[in-house]
Scaffold this motif. Structure first.
Motif, short mmCIF file in Angstrom:
data_model
loop_
_atom_site.label_atom_id
_atom_site.label_comp_id
_atom_site.label_asym_id
_atom_site.label_seq_id
_atom_site.Cartn_x
_atom_site.Cartn_y
_atom_site.Cartn_z
N MET A 314 0.80 -1.22 0.00
CA MET A 314 0.00 0.00 0.00
C MET A 314 0.84 1.27 0.00
O MET A 314 1.87 1.38 0.66
CB MET A 314 -0.94 0.02 1.21
CG MET A 314 -0.25 -0.09 2.55
SD MET A 314 -1.45 -0.32 3.90
CE MET A 314 -2.15 -1.92 3.50
N VAL A 323 -5.47 12.23 -3.99
CA VAL A 323 -4.73 11.22 -4.76
C VAL A 323 -4.35 11.81 -6.12
O VAL A 323 -5.20 12.36 -6.83
CB VAL A 323 -5.58 9.95 -4.95
CG1 VAL A 323 -4.82 8.94 -5.81
CG2 VAL A 323 -5.94 9.34 -3.60
N TYR A 327 -2.96 8.36 -10.90
CA TYR A 327 -3.34 7.06 -10.34
C TYR A 327 -4.81 6.73 -10.56
O TYR A 327 -5.34 5.78 -9.95
CB TYR A 327 -3.01 7.02 -8.85
CG TYR A 327 -1.52 7.01 -8.55
CD1 TYR A 327 -0.67 6.13 -9.21
CD2 TYR A 327 -0.98 7.88 -7.62
CE1 TYR A 327 0.69 6.11 -8.94
CE2 TYR A 327 0.38 7.87 -7.34
CZ TYR A 327 1.21 6.99 -8.01
OH TYR A 327 2.55 6.97 -7.74
N ARG A 330 -6.67 2.98 -10.40
CA ARG A 330 -5.96 2.02 -9.56
C ARG A 330 -6.90 1.48 -8.48
O ARG A 330 -8.00 2.00 -8.24
CB ARG A 330 -4.74 2.69 -8.92
CG ARG A 330 -3.65 3.08 -9.91
CD ARG A 330 -2.89 1.85 -10.41
NE ARG A 330 -2.16 1.22 -9.32
CZ ARG A 330 -0.93 1.59 -8.93
NH1 ARG A 330 -0.28 2.55 -9.57
NH2 ARG A 330 -0.33 0.97 -7.94
N PHE A 332 -8.08 1.11 -4.78
CA PHE A 332 -7.99 1.90 -3.56
C PHE A 332 -8.81 1.25 -2.44
O PHE A 332 -9.78 0.53 -2.69
CB PHE A 332 -8.49 3.32 -3.79
CG PHE A 332 -7.65 4.12 -4.74
CD1 PHE A 332 -6.47 4.71 -4.33
CD2 PHE A 332 -8.04 4.28 -6.07
CE1 PHE A 332 -5.69 5.44 -5.21
CE2 PHE A 332 -7.27 5.00 -6.95
CZ PHE A 332 -6.09 5.59 -6.53
N HIS A 334 -10.43 2.78 1.27
CA HIS A 334 -10.61 3.98 2.08
C HIS A 334 -10.51 3.59 3.55
O HIS A 334 -11.47 3.11 4.16
CB HIS A 334 -11.94 4.64 1.74
CG HIS A 334 -12.03 5.07 0.31
ND1 HIS A 334 -11.28 6.11 -0.19
CD2 HIS A 334 -12.74 4.57 -0.74
CE1 HIS A 334 -11.53 6.26 -1.49
NE2 HIS A 334 -12.41 5.33 -1.84
N THR A 340 -6.37 7.37 2.38
CA THR A 340 -6.74 6.52 1.25
C THR A 340 -5.54 5.65 0.89
O THR A 340 -4.43 6.16 0.68
CB THR A 340 -7.14 7.37 0.03
OG1 THR A 340 -8.18 8.27 0.42
CG2 THR A 340 -7.60 6.50 -1.12
N MET A 342 -3.63 2.90 -1.62
CA MET A 342 -3.56 2.44 -3.01
C MET A 342 -2.71 1.17 -3.06
O MET A 342 -1.58 1.15 -2.55
CB MET A 342 -2.95 3.50 -3.92
CG MET A 342 -2.88 3.08 -5.38
SD MET A 342 -2.11 4.35 -6.43
CE MET A 342 -0.37 4.18 -5.97
N ARG A 343 -3.26 0.12 -3.67
CA ARG A 343 -2.53 -1.14 -3.77
C ARG A 343 -1.31 -0.96 -4.69
O ARG A 343 -1.41 -0.44 -5.79
CB ARG A 343 -3.45 -2.20 -4.34
CG ARG A 343 -3.19 -3.69 -4.00
CD ARG A 343 -1.79 -4.12 -3.80
NE ARG A 343 -1.70 -5.50 -3.32
CZ ARG A 343 -0.57 -6.16 -3.29
NH1 ARG A 343 0.56 -5.58 -3.68
NH2 ARG A 343 -0.53 -7.38 -2.82
N THR A 344 -0.15 -1.38 -4.22
CA THR A 344 1.05 -1.33 -5.06
C THR A 344 0.91 -2.37 -6.18
O THR A 344 0.40 -3.47 -5.98
CB THR A 344 2.31 -1.62 -4.24
OG1 THR A 344 2.13 -2.84 -3.51
CG2 THR A 344 2.59 -0.50 -3.27
N ASN A 345 1.41 -2.00 -7.36
CA ASN A 345 1.35 -2.93 -8.49
C ASN A 345 2.71 -3.62 -8.68
O ASN A 345 3.64 -3.41 -7.90
CB ASN A 345 0.90 -2.20 -9.76
CG ASN A 345 1.84 -1.08 -10.17
OD1 ASN A 345 3.01 -1.07 -9.80
ND2 ASN A 345 1.33 -0.14 -10.96
#
Length: 436
Positions: A314, A323, A327, A330, A332, A334, A340, A342-345
């Motif tokens: 995250m 944000v 992004y 992507r 997310f 909450h 907030t 955000m999932r790492t890719n």
């Protein structure tokens, strides 16, 4: 100027630019001295030549005829204030690596920056500092605060400042500097400034007069935690508490920096860096980065280190509207109205792995880094919103490809989620290995 008072607790250092804030600095010094605390006054003026000439030039004597001229009188009062400091600006400036002339450049910007360097070297070289009280505006606060940041955590340090009502993170850093908003400018004594400055003086005096009892004599171990790694960190701490003093740091940028400051200060025996999530925010531009220096204290000191991939799934931002537009689209989550996630890719996990590998390879002390194949957080488990085994595998594979493994530096893959009791047990076992 000799100051009276007990020396077993160290002296209260009252610091600032006496050429512009002499009356205020003398005021707080007298209040502290009245409580029986020894005081050392230190001038940080960046143009002390006027003070030097004041001793021989009768034209600058506040009691002389020249005082009838308001402009001359003001300069004379400033000169007299400088002379009141127990430690002169020139003495402080002499601690600059290039000598005092590197400070007194005639240019305010370079002079303040150079005096900050000199003051840090001066203050950290003293063996009688019980606590420090600094007064300043934006320039004075910038001058004073680096030296205070370099002092050990726990030593009382307070700055009364015009900028303390805003974001003070740049001044405080990872230290425990207390910032008190001056309300009015630090530019004379009035009904407001007397009260606020007096509160600051008495606060420092109280810290010096009433020391906190020493903690139990157990070695300190640092642990890093986030909400989504809390079960793991709690379980590890519970297994260590009988033998160690667990210090848990919230991995929100300041937490990682504070932990590493204590490592540099020699106050940490070993580190369980379970939650390295601050690296995600460095890579992804989130709000909880600890900076490029994360893990550098581990390399510098060689402290025994056990790390893991806690919350590397995250990047943290503020409310949804903060944000970055890049992004859009992507995944997310909450966490609350202000945070907030955000999932790492996969691409980000590769970069995170590259960063961590470089830092781990720089560590010559004993290192174990554990890879939780079952997920790196509560959100990264089967059925949870951030579960992405493929992204995690990119992270793990990057670390295995780039970390130079030796007898002392090893990666360990485990088929558990980071919050599984079996994983916390493995962390403790690795800790026992690196600290034996």
């Amino acid at each position: 100027m000799a100051d009276s008072g007990s020396t077993d607790r160290g002296a209260a250092y009252v610091v600032g630019t006496f050429d512009t804030k002499g009356a205020e600095l003398r005021y707080v010094a007298d209040l502290i001295r009245a409580t029986g605390i020894e005081v050392r006054t230190v001038d940080l003026s960046t143009h002390p030549e006027g003070a030097e000439s004041a001793a021989t030039d009768p034209a600058t004597d506040p009691a002389g005829d020249a005082a009838a001229d308001p402009t001359t009188a003001h300069a004379a009062v400033a000169d007299a204030a400088v002379a009141d400091a127990a430690v002169s600006a020139r003495e402080v400036a002499s601690h600059h690596p290039a000598g005092a002339d590197a400070v007194f450049t005639g240019d305010r910007g370079t002079a303040v920056a150079a005096m900050a360097i000199a003051f840090e070297r001066f203050l950290t070289g003293r063996d009688d500092v019980g606590g420090v009280l600094g007064l300043g505006g934006s320039g004075g606060t910038a001058l004073i605060s680096p030296a205070l940041r370099a002092l050990p955590v726990g030593l009382p340090k307070l700055v009364v400042s015009t900028v303390a009502g805003g974001d003070v993170s740049g001044y405080v850093g990872a230290s425990d500097i207390a910032m008190l908003h001056s309300v009015t400018d630090v530019a004379g004594l009035n009904r407001i400034s007397r009260q606020v400055l007096g509160n600051g003086a008495h606060a420092l005096a109280g810290m010096l007069a009433h020391r906190v009892p020493a903690a139990a004599d157990k070695p300190a171990v640092a642990l890093t935690m986030f909400g989504v790694t809390t079960p793991c960190v709690t379980a590890v701490a519970e297994q260590l508490v009988d033998r160690y003093d667990p210090l848990v740091f919230h991995a929100v940028g300041t937490g990682g920096r504070a932990m590493e400051k204590l490592v540099d200060d020699g106050q940490i025996t070993a580190v369980l860096d379970i939650t390295t999530t601050e690296v995600c925010d460095l890579i992804g531009g989130g709000v909880f980065s600890a900076g490029e220096q994360r893990l550098d204290a581990i390399a510098r000191t060689g402290v025994p280190y056990v790390g893991s991939c806690g919350a590397l799934d995250m990047v943290n931002f503020g409310a949804p509207d903060t944000v970055p537009a890049r992004y859009a689209g992507r995944l997310f989550y909450h966490h609350n109205p202000q945070i907030t996630l955000m999932r790492t890719n996969r691409e980000e996990n590769q970069r995170i792995g590259e960063f961590l590998a470089g830092k781990l390879n720089a560590c010559d002390g004993p290192v174990r880094f554990l890879l939780p194949e079952g997920g790196v957080s509560l959100l990264d488990a089967p059925g949870q919103p951030f579960h992405d085994a493929g992204a995690d595998q990119v992270l793990f594979a990057t670390l295995e490809r780039l970390v130079v493994q030796t007898a002392d530096r090893r990666l360990v893959r485990l088929p558990h989620n980071i919050n599984d009791p079996k994983f916390s047990n493995a962390l403790v076992a690795a800790f026992e290995e690196v600290t034996r």
